[in-house]
Design an enzyme around this catalytic site. Sequence first.
Site, short mmCIF file in Angstrom:
data_model
loop_
_atom_site.label_atom_id
_atom_site.label_comp_id
_atom_site.label_asym_id
_atom_site.label_seq_id
_atom_site.Cartn_x
_atom_site.Cartn_y
_atom_site.Cartn_z
N LYS A 1 -3.60 2.78 -2.13
CA LYS A 1 -4.95 3.32 -2.14
C LYS A 1 -4.89 4.68 -1.46
O LYS A 1 -4.60 4.78 -0.29
CB LYS A 1 -5.89 2.42 -1.36
N ASP B 1 0.82 -1.21 0.00
CA ASP B 1 0.00 0.00 0.00
C ASP B 1 0.85 1.26 0.00
O ASP B 1 2.02 1.20 0.33
CB ASP B 1 -0.77 0.08 1.32
N MET C 1 -8.36 8.27 9.36
CA MET C 1 -8.88 8.81 8.10
C MET C 1 -9.88 9.95 8.36
O MET C 1 -10.93 10.02 7.71
CB MET C 1 -9.57 7.69 7.28
N1 SAH Z 1 -4.42 -0.60 9.27
C1 SAH Z 1 -3.92 0.71 9.57
C2 SAH Z 1 -4.93 1.80 9.32
C3 SAH Z 1 -5.30 1.92 7.88
S1 SAH Z 1 -6.42 3.23 7.61
C4 SAH Z 1 -3.45 0.75 11.03
O1 SAH Z 1 -3.70 -0.19 11.79
O2 SAH Z 1 -2.79 1.73 11.40
C5 SAH Z 1 -5.35 4.54 7.18
C6 SAH Z 1 -5.32 5.58 8.24
O3 SAH Z 1 -4.48 5.20 9.29
C7 SAH Z 1 -4.77 6.90 7.79
O4 SAH Z 1 -5.72 7.64 7.08
C8 SAH Z 1 -4.43 7.54 9.10
O5 SAH Z 1 -5.57 8.02 9.75
C9 SAH Z 1 -3.91 6.37 9.88
N2 SAH Z 1 -2.46 6.28 9.82
C10 SAH Z 1 -1.73 5.24 9.39
N3 SAH Z 1 -0.41 5.48 9.51
C11 SAH Z 1 -0.29 6.70 10.06
C12 SAH Z 1 0.80 7.52 10.44
N4 SAH Z 1 2.07 7.10 10.28
N5 SAH Z 1 0.55 8.72 10.97
C13 SAH Z 1 -0.72 9.14 11.14
N6 SAH Z 1 -1.78 8.42 10.79
C14 SAH Z 1 -1.59 7.21 10.25
#
Ligand code: SAH
Length: 459
Positions: A267, A245, A380
């Site tokens: 995505k 991703d 998100m």
């Molecule tokens: N599976 C992932 C989440 C996927 S949804 C998890 O467990 O973290 C994607 C969202 O995750 C982004 O839009 C943001 O809100 C958050 N996110 C993921 N990595 C991030 C990061 N390094 N800093 C801030 N937000 C993050």
Amino acid sequence: MDFLPIFMNVKGRLCLVVGGGEVAKRKAGVLLEAGAKVRVVAPEIDPSLSEQAGVVSIVARFDEQHLEGVMLVIAATNDRGVNEHVSVHARERNIPVNVVDDPELCSFIMPAIMDRSPLMVAFSSGGASPVLTRMMRGKLESLIPQNFSRLAAFAERFREQVKQRVTNPAKRRIFWENALDGVVAEKVLTGDEISAESMLQQMLADEDNIVRGEVYLVGAGPGDPDLLTFRALRLMQKADVVVYDNLVSKPIVDMTRRDAERIYVGKKRADHTLRQEEINALLVRLAHEGKRVLRLKGGDPFIFGRGGEEIETLAAENIPFQVVPGITAASGVASYAGIPLTHRDYAQSCMFVTGHLKDGTMNLDWDALARPRQTVVVYMGLQGLDTLCAKLVEHGMPDATPIAIVQQGTTQNQRVVTGTLSTLPGIAAVEKLHAPTLIIIGGVVTLREKLQWFHPHHD
Ligand code: SAH
């Protein structure tokens, strides 16, 4: 090569340790572990050594006759004269001798070992640098899981059966490679030997078709490669194809196997490079080609990662898979930003929600979110920030409630912006934030001021 590496069978055989102190005790310990009988000779012997099972101690100065019937000698006194004496006499009789920390007097040296019995790795620098040897061992210790022992024992258990069934040696090698480097091994390593055995039997029954693809659904954490799990790293270095991703940071993608094929299926909001159904189909196709497919996802695959949907398709197609948890954004980002998600004085619970806008609205249980004494983490949520803050206030959350937005948390580019429900939308607009961002709402956000100094990643 300065020395010939060998592993010696000392089970039930007599070995001599000269010396009665700490070092002697350590050396005797290794010999005992290998099943030897140990004769200890010294004028004074520490009781914790002499009283060990398998030790016969002789309280005396070393004498030639103590070498009688001995297959191996270790001199561990702090008297070089005595050590030399031992060495000379042992060599005269062709008995292998090791003098601790004195390579010149040794006919053999003791390596540093990594013990995954029956698997055993011995390290040596030929006396050049014991520190370097230990560092090398440390590196390997972290790469080879503790329970590799189990894997070796498992292989041993079926060795004969496989030999009978797969008679062609070349084929047998491939069979074992697949078993010990594939889904069977993963099952053994996670402790599920029952499934491992039935998979192995299935492979045996289907000997012509032993090349079988599989999928690893792996959480890569929020960005900092240091937050990967050992299991993630191991599978990253094993997979033939990597499907990743845009949330997976470049340094992490770079840690996958060098010659692996890499497929980007990023995505971004509204700009779906591949639709979810297409990703599912891609994973199935690659696995059917016999590939080991690494599906690498940001954070944890089961938290807003649609991991569940991907494995549903795999299960329907009978493709072996495993899921490896990762540090989810909430947990990683909060700690790097100095915001504890729960705290006795501020929050007794924590909710993870997604603020993904569906048809321009946010479909959340606002009353539940607005309750006091809890932390709300929104994934998100940046697009809907204005709505989010307005709705929470509308449902009773004080408009002075602290809120933070963390952009690219845990990475070199981490930014943290804080405010309150009433001020943050304005601040965020000025700060020009961009994805990925995580929103944290609640009293715990104020703790950041106290805690950030203690964190290397404060900004
Ligand atoms: N599976 C992932 C989440 C996927 S949804 C998890 O467990 O973290 C994607 C969202 O995750 C982004 O839009 C943001 O809100 C958050 N996110 C993921 N990595 C991030 C990061 N390094 N800093 C801030 N937000 C993050």
